[in-house]
Design a protein around this motif. Structure first.
Motif, short mmCIF file in Angstrom:
data_model
loop_
_atom_site.label_atom_id
_atom_site.label_comp_id
_atom_site.label_asym_id
_atom_site.label_seq_id
_atom_site.Cartn_x
_atom_site.Cartn_y
_atom_site.Cartn_z
N PRO A 16 0.81 -1.23 0.00
CA PRO A 16 0.00 0.00 0.00
C PRO A 16 0.84 1.27 0.00
N LEU A 17 2.01 1.24 0.64
CA LEU A 17 2.87 2.42 0.70
C LEU A 17 3.30 2.91 -0.68
N GLY A 86 9.09 -1.91 11.85
CA GLY A 86 10.29 -1.12 12.11
C GLY A 86 10.19 0.34 11.71
N GLU A 87 9.03 0.76 11.14
CA GLU A 87 8.92 2.13 10.64
C GLU A 87 9.01 3.16 11.77
N ARG A 129 1.15 8.47 3.67
CA ARG A 129 0.92 7.03 3.75
C ARG A 129 1.79 6.38 4.82
N MET A 130 3.02 6.85 4.95
CA MET A 130 3.89 6.34 6.01
C MET A 130 3.29 6.67 7.38
N LEU A 131 2.79 7.88 7.53
CA LEU A 131 2.18 8.30 8.79
C LEU A 131 0.94 7.46 9.08
N ARG A 136 -1.81 3.16 12.10
CA ARG A 136 -2.56 1.90 12.18
C ARG A 136 -1.93 0.95 13.18
N ARG A 137 -0.59 0.90 13.18
CA ARG A 137 0.08 0.02 14.13
C ARG A 137 -0.15 0.50 15.57
#
Length: 226
Positions: A16-17, A86-87, A129-131, A136-137
């Motif tokens: 998705p990213l 790990g993001e 999208r990264m944010l 979500r995590r």
């Protein structure tokens, strides 16, 4: 003979990213991506290691967890194909706070922090999208804490079984890891986890064969979990 390398662009474009990246943009990310093959029980990283990027699972599974002072392992998450980890620590520029170990033969892609940070500055949509992924995590971790605090162990197990059903499947759930690991993920003992499963079998709600669970009474399970 070494296994042939995959083209990381073919996998990255399914995440998705990166789903709306063009070929040129994917090539930039791919240039900062490396493969990691891990065998069963092989560490991916240890708590305290420097975080130089994040990982995505191509195939296999990785468990994220830590060992208590008493020597007990607590599983925080089990990461499967198409998912990443790990993001958050990459953005915080802090060492890993968990251990990561392969549960089986696993192929990972490591996307370097340098190429991610460069793309974040160039592409605001990618930053959003990264944010969203990190959010979500975090939401998932908050849901875990809520579940541990407000739901009984039996309700957690039933909810896990219902959530693990593949879309459109006929009620069959293949446990993604050993009962011991899943019990740790649900903050339960393995003995309690097994006892609840056998109780659900005796009630006629599920059938159990090794790691395969067949849901016989989904409505009854939903009522049980509520």
């Amino acid at each position: 003979m070494a296994a042939p390398k995959i083209d990381p662009r073919e996998f990255l474009k399914r995440l998705p990213l990166f789903d709306d990246f063009n070929a040129e943009e994917l090539a930039v990310i791919a240039a900062g991506t490396t493969e990691l093959h891990a065998t069963r029980c092989q560490p991916v990283f240890h708590r305290g290691d420097t975080c130089n990027g994040f990982y995505s699972v191509v195939y296999g599974q990785v468990k994220l967890g830590f060992v208590s002072a008493q020597g007990n392992e607590k599983i925080v998450e089990i990461v499967g194909p198409g998912h990443s980890f790990g993001e958050a620590l990459m953005f915080m520029e802090r060492p890993y706070i968990l251990n990561a170990n392969a549960l089986c033969d696993t192929l990972l892609l490591h996307i370097s922090k340098a190429v991610v940070f460069e793309e974040l500055e160039r592409n605001p949509a990618f930053a959003r999208r990264m944010l969203a992924g990190v959010s979500r995590r975090m939401h998932g971790l908050i849901s875990d804490v809520e579940s541990y605090s407000l739901r009984s162990g039996s309700q957690r197990i039933v909810s896990y079984l219902l959530n693990e059903q593949p879309p459109g499947d006929s009620g069959r759930v293949l446990l993604s890891a050993s009962k011991k690991l899943i019990a740790s993920r649900l903050n339960l003992t393995p003995e309690y986890f097994s006892r609840v499963l056998h109780d659900l079998v005796s009630r006629g709600m599920i059938a159990l064969r090794g790691r395969e669970v067949t849901i016989l009474d989904a409505d009854g399970l939903r009522a049980f979990a509520s």
